[in-house]
Design a protein around this motif. Structure first.
Motif, short mmCIF file in Angstrom:
data_model
loop_
_atom_site.label_atom_id
_atom_site.label_comp_id
_atom_site.label_asym_id
_atom_site.label_seq_id
_atom_site.Cartn_x
_atom_site.Cartn_y
_atom_site.Cartn_z
N GLU A 98 -44.07 17.37 -39.64
CA GLU A 98 -45.49 18.07 -38.26
C GLU A 98 -45.44 19.63 -38.92
OE1 GLU A 98 -47.45 17.13 -34.23
OE2 GLU A 98 -46.20 16.07 -35.45
N VAL A 99 -46.45 20.19 -39.04
CA VAL A 99 -46.61 21.27 -39.24
C VAL A 99 -46.90 21.94 -38.25
CG1 VAL A 99 -47.10 23.68 -40.39
CG2 VAL A 99 -46.18 21.81 -41.97
N ASP A 100 -48.25 21.39 -37.50
CA ASP A 100 -48.42 21.31 -36.09
C ASP A 100 -49.33 20.12 -35.26
OD1 ASP A 100 -50.88 21.88 -37.24
OD2 ASP A 100 -50.63 23.91 -37.76
N GLU A 101 -50.40 20.77 -34.84
CA GLU A 101 -51.23 19.40 -34.35
C GLU A 101 -51.59 19.00 -35.15
OE1 GLU A 101 -52.90 20.21 -30.64
OE2 GLU A 101 -50.67 20.69 -29.55
N ASP A 102 -52.45 19.57 -36.42
CA ASP A 102 -53.52 19.29 -37.28
C ASP A 102 -53.32 19.01 -38.33
OD1 ASP A 102 -55.63 19.31 -34.72
OD2 ASP A 102 -55.73 21.63 -35.45
N THR A 103 -51.47 19.08 -38.68
CA THR A 103 -51.32 19.35 -40.31
C THR A 103 -49.63 18.62 -40.32
OG1 THR A 103 -52.57 21.38 -40.31
CG2 THR A 103 -50.78 21.02 -42.32
N VAL A 104 -49.55 17.62 -41.55
CA VAL A 104 -49.07 16.97 -41.68
C VAL A 104 -48.92 16.86 -42.89
CG1 VAL A 104 -47.33 15.29 -41.04
CG2 VAL A 104 -48.91 16.09 -39.45
N LEU B 116 -35.76 23.68 -42.86
CA LEU B 116 -35.54 23.07 -41.93
C LEU B 116 -36.75 22.50 -40.58
CD1 LEU B 116 -31.89 24.60 -42.13
CD2 LEU B 116 -32.71 22.34 -42.78
N PRO B 117 -37.38 22.13 -40.53
CA PRO B 117 -38.57 22.22 -39.60
C PRO B 117 -38.14 21.25 -38.66
CG PRO B 117 -39.66 20.90 -41.23
CD PRO B 117 -37.83 21.71 -42.02
N MET C 18 -39.60 10.79 -53.50
CA MET C 18 -41.21 11.64 -54.08
C MET C 18 -41.92 11.32 -52.90
SD MET C 18 -41.67 13.13 -57.12
CE MET C 18 -42.77 13.23 -56.69
N LYS C 19 -42.52 12.23 -52.04
CA LYS C 19 -42.45 11.98 -50.97
C LYS C 19 -41.75 11.26 -49.52
CE LYS C 19 -47.82 10.72 -52.49
NZ LYS C 19 -48.94 9.78 -52.37
N ASP C 20 -40.90 12.23 -49.36
CA ASP C 20 -39.54 11.40 -49.31
C ASP C 20 -39.63 11.53 -47.42
OD1 ASP C 20 -37.48 10.72 -48.39
OD2 ASP C 20 -36.26 12.64 -48.39
#
Length: 242
Positions: free
Chosen positions: A155-161, A32-33, A149-151
């Motif tokens: 954004e995990v952090d500023e550099d990672t999605v 649940l990000p 798919m690809k729903d």
């Protein structure tokens, strides 16, 4: 309220509580990000997306009947009265209550209220890797409609999605109601077979009462037609005099 948020924030933060050892909070919030959890303070939870609602959304807080502390939350979104549909956004529970009877009963009561208001469809999506979400859908008899798919982009952090694949579930009023439907299945799972038998008997009596009332109203309409604009009671009096 902030008092409810206080106990819920503590019990889902990963810290030890009420005899429960400390744990990884991702077991509650991992899939649940967009909710913003876990929350460091009650005020952070209270101002989070979990509690932020619009006219088409609502949050149901679930309390322990003994301690009166908040142990779960159900959020409904995308309320569409025109098409009689709504989305179950997520159902979040403290580790002590995950998968337990209280979680199932809360879902049962919420669905009963929704379908009792005339809604036809409740949808639910979850990450394909979210085993608890899939189990919850199964306990409440949601049907799997497919995988998207690809729903969602997360954004995990500023550099990672990262990209999320989602399972789509739905529960229809025609599947919920009726003899042997999802309602009966979930009711029996919560309260037992004997309670279900009693419940069916009561519902049968209610249906018979409703049918008698319907017949009575139809009879009154026919009597009004026979007497023109004369009320039904006066029509009966006229019949007696004649």
């Amino acid at each position: 309220s902030l008092s409810l948020a206080s106990s819920f924030a503590l019990n889902t933060s990963g810290s030890s509580f009420e005899g429960h050892p400390s744990y990884d909070p991702s077991s509650v919030w991992g899939f649940l990000p967009l909710s913003g959890g876990p929350f460091p303070t009650p005020s952070a939870l209270h101002g989070s997306p979990l509690f932020s609602t619009s006219p088409s959304q609502c949050v149901i807080m679930c309390l322990d009947s003994v301690t009166r502390k908040c142990v779960g939350a159900i959020k409904l979104t995308e309320d569409d009265p025109a098409n009689l549909s709504v989305r179950l956004e997520y159902s979040i529970w403290t580790p002590t209550y995950q998968g337990k009877q209280q979680e199932v009963e809360a879902g049962y009561l919420a669905l009963g209220k929704i379908f009792g208001m005339g809604y036809r469809r409740v949808s639910f999506d979850c990450d394909v890797d979210d085993s608890e979400g899939r189990k919850m859908a199964g306990r409440l008899r949601f049907a799997l409609e497919g995988e998207r798919m690809k729903d969602v982009l997360i954004e995990v952090d500023e550099d990672t999605v990262v990209s999320r694949n989602s399972y789509s579930f739905a529960l229809l009023n025609s599947d919920w109601n009726g003899e042997g439907g999802a309602r009966d299945h979930v009711f029996e799972k919560i309260y037992g077979r004997r309670a279900l038998k009693i419940d069916k008997g009561r519902r049968k009596e209610d249906d018979e009462d409703d049918n008698e009332l319907k017949i009575k109203k139809e009879r009154e309409k026919e009597e009004e037609k026979e007497g023109g604009d004369v009320p039904a009671l006066q029509t009966e009096e006229l019949k007696k005099k004649n």
